[in-house]
Design an enzyme around this catalytic site. Structure first.
Site, mmCIF file in Angstrom:
data_model
loop_
_atom_site.group_PDB
_atom_site.id
_atom_site.type_symbol
_atom_site.label_atom_id
_atom_site.label_comp_id
_atom_site.label_asym_id
_atom_site.label_seq_id
_atom_site.Cartn_x
_atom_site.Cartn_y
_atom_site.Cartn_z
ATOM 1 C CG ASP A 21 17.412 -6.501 -37.743
ATOM 2 O OD1 ASP A 21 16.347 -5.456 -38.107
ATOM 3 O OD2 ASP A 21 17.189 -7.010 -36.898
ATOM 4 C CB SER A 22 16.332 -1.813 -39.337
ATOM 5 O OG SER A 22 15.943 -0.731 -39.605
#
Ligand code: NOJ
Length: 720
Positions: free
Chosen positions: A287-288
């Site tokens: 995820d970011s």
């Protein structure tokens, strides 16, 4: 799926460690110029009110994007996130193919959550249709549009089971039930990926967020997840597994930790379960910024340590944190990360690129195709169908609805006219001008209406109207990522508006726009009619009118429980009984200041007709339980009923939920018609984990409930 292992190995043998690391790097364009703050800070400034939304948009419009082209030429970028137009995608692809040493094509990822340009209902809404064929169909529309704009992979579906309405991302999934989330996700995977990933209009699905992101403590986003292994495996893991089985080619580990180990560096999750047990050989994308955030979690001492732990744990691609490009070279050179681990990660990236056909056809679209694919009439009509099927009629006293075609209506509330609000959370490609509001739809339909945004002239409007419509609920910014709420009641202003409307004495229809269940006991008691419209996308207005005026009979059913008070959260139908189930006497499991029951239960939803159930039969047949029931339309209108089948294992080795959904079927019935619905539940699906995590069979008495919601009373017992 075609096997590309030979090509992958041949390519890997030519690659330097830097080039392999480059394949693991996913970045987005950075914004430069116009201001001196980062994009994140700019967002914060807007959210905390230092700048207005208009100022934010203006600054964004003047900023330039830096695509890190020098890094791209040097083979240091394997993928981009957030590029949603074919011209930019092709320009960057040309650099990758023609100007890098090995010409490896780029992979473009994008958050296509509920439509690209043609925004369809938020996932929570669409799940209320209980219709896999619809979920697949809207997924296909999204894939056609997004691929036309140059996208190869979407960060969807999200199949995080969400039992806590405070969590803002409830809006992005299919609600609280694991079976429904799995079915929803599998259908989306099929829709996104089509029948052949190499086709130009197919995009890879990156299912997320692995695992149990929806179980964050107190409904707070990103918060810790502390779960027994039994609950993890019974209530959360099956929805991810369903998507893997449906062929999802990518997966995103969740931000949260599970029992103390962040998913980002959790080798048990990413290697032992995902790859070894489930046989997944696709792409694992962080995820970011999640890799770097392992330092904040307190599991890595610095970015280098985080990069090492993530790669060793099985994280292939680094989204946005630059941890791999900055640290992996040294880690491989020092031997702390064996080169074969790096090779494995690079191979996973290359495999998906081969499967997508990018080596043969790196430019899968062009501006002409893009212009032909966006927001077509066909896409709009599918968005309308989805919107109509997503709505749930919660209350309809004295059959106020459907409205007569010549009814004069007074409409109140900003949400009735605010086009930009129709999309809901996570709709980056959306344009407000594409959306049709209730007020615009009234205009187009020739409805006799008067509109007041803020309640001005209420009495005057009420006096000359037959019915009043209150458009209230949540703004789209109030659900979605980083949008947890500690109070899920209706805002003071919205409640005041509804009270004032009720005080006029005219019949009031409340149309709710929201991205999560709301605690609305007062509305449920006093408003004569409530239509749950969620955030429905581009066709919101016309779809709502179709239901209000009865062109279609509403058929949606809740996939999430509506609590009576925030303090009841997490609240869900598949709870356990306790030794003292909530009841009238003092020493039972309940609250002093709130009921123990929800306002609207899971599975609930009304129709303009009525249905009756009977003749329930259940028997064990070979490896399954076979259930049949007759369903009749006892009203005067044709309609669709979502028939639901629940089970309860009455005495087991571990306490089991009071009910668990094991099957559902949408049945169309003409007025007066009766049909039989049949469910076949494999015994395997009744098994569960004992204290020692052994999978054990369901034995003894099994209760089977069938009906139109999770409170169904029609019951049959069998002994297994
Ligand atoms: C963060 C979110 O958790 C995830 O769902 C999303 O796909 C990424 N950001 C990329 O935008």
């Amino acid at each position: 799926m075609k096997n590309y292992e030979k090509q992958i190995q041949a390519l890997l043998s030519k690659m330097t460690p830097e080039e392999k690391i480059g394949q693991l790097q996913q970045c987005g364009p950075s914004l430069v110029g116009a201001f001196d703050v980062s994009f994140d800070e700019l967002l914060n400034m807007m959210f905390d009110g230092r700048i207005t939304k208009e100022e934010f948009d203006r600054l964004m419009g003047t900023a330039e994007q830096d695509f890190h082209e020098d890094d791209l030429r040097a083979g240091k970028i394997g993928s981009y996130n957030g590029i949603g137009d074919s011209a930019t995608a092709n320009r960057l692809q040309k650099i990758a193919v023609e100007e890098t040493r090995l010409g490896i094509p780029l992979l473009f990822g994008y958050d296509v959550i509920h439509g690209f340009r043609t925004v369809t209902p938020i996932p929570l809404a669409e799940s209320c249709a209980w219709e896999p064929a619809l979920w697949e169909k809207t997924g296909r529309v999204a894939a056609k549009e997004a691929t036309a704009a140059g996208v190869h992979l979407t960060f969807a579906p999200m199949v995080d089971v969400a039992k806590d309405a405070r969590w803002g991302r409830v809006s992005e999934g299919a609600g609280e039930d694991v079976l429904l989330n799995g079915d929803y996700g599998a259908a989306k995977v099929k829709g996104f990926q089509g029948d052949d990933l190499a086709k130009e209009d197919a995009m890879a699905a990156c299912l997320k967020h692995f695992a149990a992101y929806g179980a964050g403590e107190a409904g707070r986003d990103y918060n810790r997840v502390d779960l027994s292994m039994q609950r993890l495996w019974e209530e959360y893991m099956p929805s991810y597994k369903a998507c893997i089985d449906a062929g999802a080619r990518a997966i995103m580990p969740a931000f949260n930790d599970i029992n103390g180990v962040p998913c980002t560096v959790n080798s048990w999750l990413l290697r032992d379960i995902l790859r070894e047990k489930w046989g997944f050989n696709g792409l694992v994308i962080s995820d970011s910024n999640a890799i770097a955030e392992c330092v904040s979690h307190g599991i890595a001492k610095d970015k280098r340590d985080a990069a090492k732990q993530a790669l060793l744990a099985g994280m292939d691609m680094d989204m946005s944190s630059n941890s791999y490009v900055e640290c992996l070279k040294e880690l491989v050179e020092s031997g702390e990360v064996p080169e074969h681990v790096l090779d494995g990660a690079a191979a996973d990236v290359l495999r998906v690129k081969f499967e997508l056909g990018l080596f043969d056809n790196p430019y899968q679209t062009n501006e002409e195709r893009e212009s032909l694919c966006l927001l077509t009439e066909e896409a709009r009509s599918i968005a309308r169908e989805a919107a109509v099927k997503s709505m749930v009629l919660l209350k309809n006293e004295n059959q106020i609805l459907p409205l007569k075609s010549d009814a004069r209506i007074g409409i109140f509330g900003s949400l009735a006219a605010d086009k930009g609000q129709m999309t809901g959370a996570w709709a980056i490609g959306a344009r407000p001008e594409d959306c049709v509001s209730i007020v615009e739809a009234c205009e187009a339909r020739g409805v006799s209406y008067q509109y007041s945004e803020d309640g001005k002239d209420m009495l005057k409007i009420a006096a000359s109207s037959d019915v009043l419509v209150a458009a209230v609920g949540e703004m789209k910014e109030e659900s979605g990522e980083a949008a947890s709420r500690a109070d899920i009641t209706l805002s003071r202003e919205h409640l005041a508006l509804v009270r004032d409307l009720l005080a006029t004495g005219k019949p009031v229809v409340v149309v709710l726009f929201n991205g999560r269940p709301l605690a609305i006991p007062e509305l449920a008691k006093h408003a004569p009619a409530i239509l749950e419209a969620w955030h429905l996308g581009v066709e919101a207005g016309p779809a709502i009118l179709e239901v209000l005026f009865g062109d279609v009979n509403p058929s949606g059913k809740l996939t999430t429980t509506f609590p009576a008070a925030t303090g009841q959260c997490p609240m869900y139908y598949a709870h356990i009984n306790t030794g003292r189930p909530g009841g009238k006497s003092k020493f039972t499991s309940k609250y002093l200041d709130a009921p123990v029951e929800p306002v609207y239960p899971f599975g609930y939803g009304l129709s303009y007709t009525t249905f009756a159930y009977g003749d329930l039969k259940a028997e064990k047949k070979e490896d399954a339980v076979r259930v049949s029931v007759s369903v009749s339309n006892t009203g005067e209108r044709d309609g669709e009923e979502i028939v639901q089948c629940y089970v309860q294992d009455v005495a087991a080795k571990r306490v089991r939920p009071v009910r668990q959904l094991k099957g559902y079927e949408k049945v169309f019935l003409k007025a007066g018609e009766t049909k039989e619905a049949v469910f076949t539940i494999p015994l395997e699906e009744l098994s569960y984990y004992d204290w020692d995590m052994n999978k054990v069979d369901c034995e003894g008495i099994l209760r089977i409930y069938v009906g139109g919601d999770s409170r169904a009373e029609l019951m049959e017992e069998i002994t297994l």
